[in-house]
Design an enzyme around this catalytic site. Structure first.
Site, PDB file in Angstrom:
ATOM      1  CB  CYS A 172      46.151  34.670  63.039  1.00 32.25           C
ATOM      2  SG  CYS A 172      47.859  34.158  62.816  1.00 32.25           S
ATOM      3  CB  CYS A 189      50.367  20.044  67.279  1.00 30.97           C
ATOM      4  SG  CYS A 189      50.736  21.324  66.060  1.00 30.97           S
ATOM      5  CG  HIS A 191      49.932  24.457  68.361  1.00 26.17           C
ATOM      6  ND1 HIS A 191      50.848  23.446  68.450  1.00 26.17           N
ATOM      7  CD2 HIS A 191      49.496  24.681  69.617  1.00 26.17           C
ATOM      8  CE1 HIS A 191      50.983  23.062  69.711  1.00 26.17           C
ATOM      9  NE2 HIS A 191      50.164  23.807  70.447  1.00 26.17           N
ATOM     10  CB  CYS A 222      54.411  22.996  69.194  1.00 31.38           C
ATOM     11  SG  CYS A 222      53.763  21.606  68.253  1.00 31.38           S
ATOM     12  CB  CYS A 261      79.184  14.616  41.337  1.00 30.63           C
ATOM     13  SG  CYS A 261      80.336  15.213  40.093  1.00 30.63           S
ATOM     14  CB  CYS A 348     135.249  35.161  40.757  1.00 29.97           C
ATOM     15  SG  CYS A 348     135.622  36.686  41.638  1.00 29.97           S
ATOM     16  CB  CYS A 378     138.001  28.614  47.399  1.00 26.93           C
ATOM     17  SG  CYS A 378     137.991  28.259  49.160  1.00 26.93           S
TER      18      CYS A 378
END
Lengths: 551, 184
Positions: A172, A189, A191, A222, A261, A348, A378
């Site tokens: 391997c 492939c 491999h 690959c 959802c 006031c 005022c």
């Protein structure tokens, strides 16, 4: 009514619960609904009583609007017969359960499998590569099959399906193990690696990286994609489940018209054709089978009638600290001498700054000593001394007050909406109590449930009308909008008041009729408001009216 | 662990026939997961004449997880952070692009190739990348100045070794987006 009938009806009502609110119940009838429809029709014989009570207070003209009034278990059946008028805010959508999502993929895979004469696993990989656009896939494949296969990560050789093999003298390349009898595996492939390394590789991709649709061969350079069948051959059932979950996820995420959802633990997906560019014209509110209502455009909770962009701005504005500053500038003044910020908390107009002992008039900001005998009253507004300060103050105050006006009402409804669950449970208790005290059956007290549902939905809508109104420029349409809003709000408040009455009073049949009338009136007002607003939005009038969005 | 056998084999192969201009030693004899590489600046590149230290850390999950490679010697390069960390941006070392069959040897060759031809489109140091694109002469001058300052004496791994292992955990900065954020 016998107790068995009562319980079975209770069950129906519970199962029909999700249907009580959606604006377009008819369109929810998708593949996923078939089973539910069957279930409903099977038990619908017991519903006659409720149907009668429904229709008694509904004149024929009201049928357009009655879909919100009662959680009608017969929805699927008699709504199909009665053609509803299409309201402007109505949008069509479909709810798919996990099995439907799987089925849709299977159907597409089968079609491609048959038309192109490739294996199902390869068809799936091709479809994922083309984001499930079958037409484009077939067209491209017919045109240049070699390039398409290569780009999608498929082998061009048609070898027999991969299987585990023991190869004599094998080493391997990943773990460098070379003992006799080592199980090995390779996809097309060629491999080849030992099965343990392959498994480790796959489990790392799936578990740690959450990858599924585009797991490549472990070989350097690959780009062949590992198909579902090979994967099933190698990994544990638990990992296999996860892998298929991830594949399903890519299916929904790959398609613009599909969305999950967002409710917790809900596995359904919703299909809706509203395009992103139309979000300024429509508010695509959808409702899942789990009863969660949300906006398909932004996945937030139902925010009709306000369009997504407005909602985004509003939420940002509300979350912003800038409003604090706004409050300060509107509610406080600076001492004209030392510039300390002062909040007038009573008393006031004769102000004495605690810091610098400067004495001035809160009203005109002028020197107190100039006030002479007109103390505490005022009237020196024409004086120049304080005009500038007052102008700046006034401007900020107006804009803040405007904001607060809308925000307070928005927040008030939001809070009520948050108590939704509470209200619902309270209602259920009340209904049980009412059943016991009076001699009404479960079905006869259903009107309370409808009232509660109506209150929740209407409150949710009202809440967003205030955010919406904040951004509206003043004109005739605004007035219409505000009239609609006022009508709905008044109706909701009066329904809410009746609804809160103690059980003893609720036993009065007159009150029951009143509540039912009010419930249907509330729902009608809501539909009218949403309809008008949606029409204006769709016609682009809303666009011009939306103040701040254009700013 | 399966990785042990693979690492031993790779180490043996690499030591027997190291890639051009490189020599390989273990950081300590007891740990095959940390390699020290001495790399000669490729002839014809701005780094020619310099000697650079590279630290290769192999994770416990190697070869299923990519190794972490850092420069122990300061280098003026668009794809290497211009600090003591010496993190490298290399596509093949990104977790989603890494293949378990890829060997350290190919990684080292890729690093060497990066010295010959920097990749300014995927920079860690965007200022250096801009300079590389817009004013090559200036870039070459700066790179050589760095070589003269940092990469002429005997290669040391000690000072940057600690930083190198720290970079192991922060290797995320080696990917493109992280690099761009850092560069700005």
């Amino acid at each position: 009514m016998s107790s068995t009938a009562a319980t079975s009806n209770k069950r129906i009502i519970a199962s029909a619960g999700p249907e009580a609110a959606p604006p377009t119940p008819v369109t929810t009838a998708s593949n996923g609904m078939d089973s539910e429809d069957d279930f409903m029709s099977a038990v619908s014989s017991g519903d006659d009583i409720q149907d009668d009570s429904d229709n008694d207070d509904m004149s024929g003209a009201d049928d357009d609007f009655d879909f919100d009034d009662e959680p009608d278990p017969d929805l699927g059946i008699h709504k199909d017969i009665m053609q509803r008028k299409k309201v402007a805010y109505d949008i069509s959508f479909k709810v798919y359960e996990p099995a439907d999502i799987q089925k849709q993929q299977d159907v597409l895979i089968d079609e491609v499998n048959m038309i192109l004469d490739i294996s199902k696993e390869e068809a799936a990989i091709l479809l994922r590569y083309f984001r499930w656009n079958k037409e484009r896939l077939i067209e491209d494949y017919m045109d240049k099959p070699r390039q398409v296969l290569e780009a999608a990560g498929l082998a061009q050789v048609s070898a027999s399906p991969p299987k585990l093999e023991v190869i004599p003298g094998f080493m391997c390349d990943i773990c460098c193990e070379d003992e006799e009898g080592l199980q090995t595996f390779a996809i097309k492939c060629g491999h080849r690696y030992c099965a343990d390394c392959y498994r480790h590789y796959l489990s790392q991709k799936i578990k740690e990286e959450g990858e599924a649709a585009r797991i490549q061969c472990p070989a350097d350079g690959c780009n062949l994609i590992i198909d579902a069948r090979s994967l099933d051959l190698l990994v544990t059932p638990e990992l296999r489940t996860r892998y298929h979950e991830l594949l399903n996820r890519t299916y929904v995420e790959d398609k613009d018209q599909l969305k999950w959802c967002p409710a917790p633990d809900c596995q359904n997906a919703i299909e809706c054709q509203v395009k992103k560019k139309d979000l300024d014209k429509v508010v695509p509110t959808v409702s899942c089978l789990c009863s969660h209502r949300f906006c398909f455009g932004c996945i937030l909770n139902d925010h009709q009638p306000a369009p997504c962009e407005l909602v985004k701005r509003w939420l940002k504005k509300c979350a912003d600290d800038s409003e604090t500053a706004n409050w300060i500038s509107a509610n406080t003044k600076e001492c004209p001498k030392c510039n300390s910020t002062i909040e007038k908390n009573g008393g006031c107009n004769h102000m004495t700054c605690r810091k610098c002992k400067h004495e001035f008039c809160w009203m005109c900001m002028g020197l107190w000593s100039e006030h002479g005998t007109s103390w505490y009253n005022c009237n020196r507004f024409e004086e120049k001394s304080g005009t500038e300060a007052r102008d700046a103050q006034a401007k900020s105050r107006v804009s803040l007050e405007r904001y607060l006006h809308y925000y307070n009402r928005y927040a008030n409804h939001e809070q009520s909406a948050r108590l939704d669950k509470d209200i619902y449970h309270k209602t259920e208790k009340k209904m049980v109590q009412l059943q016991r005290d009076s001699k009404m059956s479960w079905i006869e007290v259903q009107y309370l449930n409808s009232a509660s549902q109506a209150l929740q939905t209407c409150r949710q809508t009202l809440m967003w009308t205030y955010a919406f109104a904040f951004y509206l420029a003043r004109n005739n349409q605004t007035e219409m909008f505000e009239d609609n809003q006022k009508d709905l709000e008044m109706a909701v408040e009066s329904l809410s008041e009746m609804f809160e009455k103690p059980v003893a009073e609720l036993q009065d049949p007159k009150l029951k009729v009143e509540i039912m009338d009010k419930t249907s009136y509330c729902n009608k007002r809501r539909v009218i408001l949403l309809d008008d607003t949606a029409q204006n939005l769709a016609e682009g009038k809303g666009d011009r009216n939306l103040l701040a969005l254009a700013l | 662990m399966a990785s042990q056998k693979r690492i031993s084999k790779e180490l043996a192969d690499c030591s027997a026939s190291p890639p051009a201009g490189m020599s390989i030693t273990l950081a300590s004899d007891s740990d095959v997961h940390k390699w020290h590489i001495t790399l000669d600046g490729p002839v014809g590149s701005a780094y020619a004449g310099g000697r650079f230290g590279l630290i290769v850390s192999l994770p416990t999950d190697y070869p299923f997880k990519p190794p972490v490679v850092t420069f122990a010697t300061r280098i003026y390069h668009p794809n290497v952070t211009n600090d003591a960390t010496g993190a490298i941006c290399l596509g093949l070392l990104k977790p989603e692009q890494w293949k378990p069959s890829t060997r350290v040897q190919s990684v080292l060759e890729a690093v060497r190739a990066l010295l010959v031809e920097p990749n300014p489109d995927d920079p860690l140091e965007s200022r250096i990348a801009d300079e590389y694109r817009a004013n090559r002469a200036e870039f070459n001058r700066n790179a050589r100045a760095y070589v003269n300052k940092y990469a002429t004496g005997p290669v040391t791994f000690s000072s940057a070794a600690a930083a190198g292992s720290a970079a192991g955990s922060g290797s995320g900065s080696g990917d493109a987006t992280g690099g761009k954020a850092q560069g700005s």
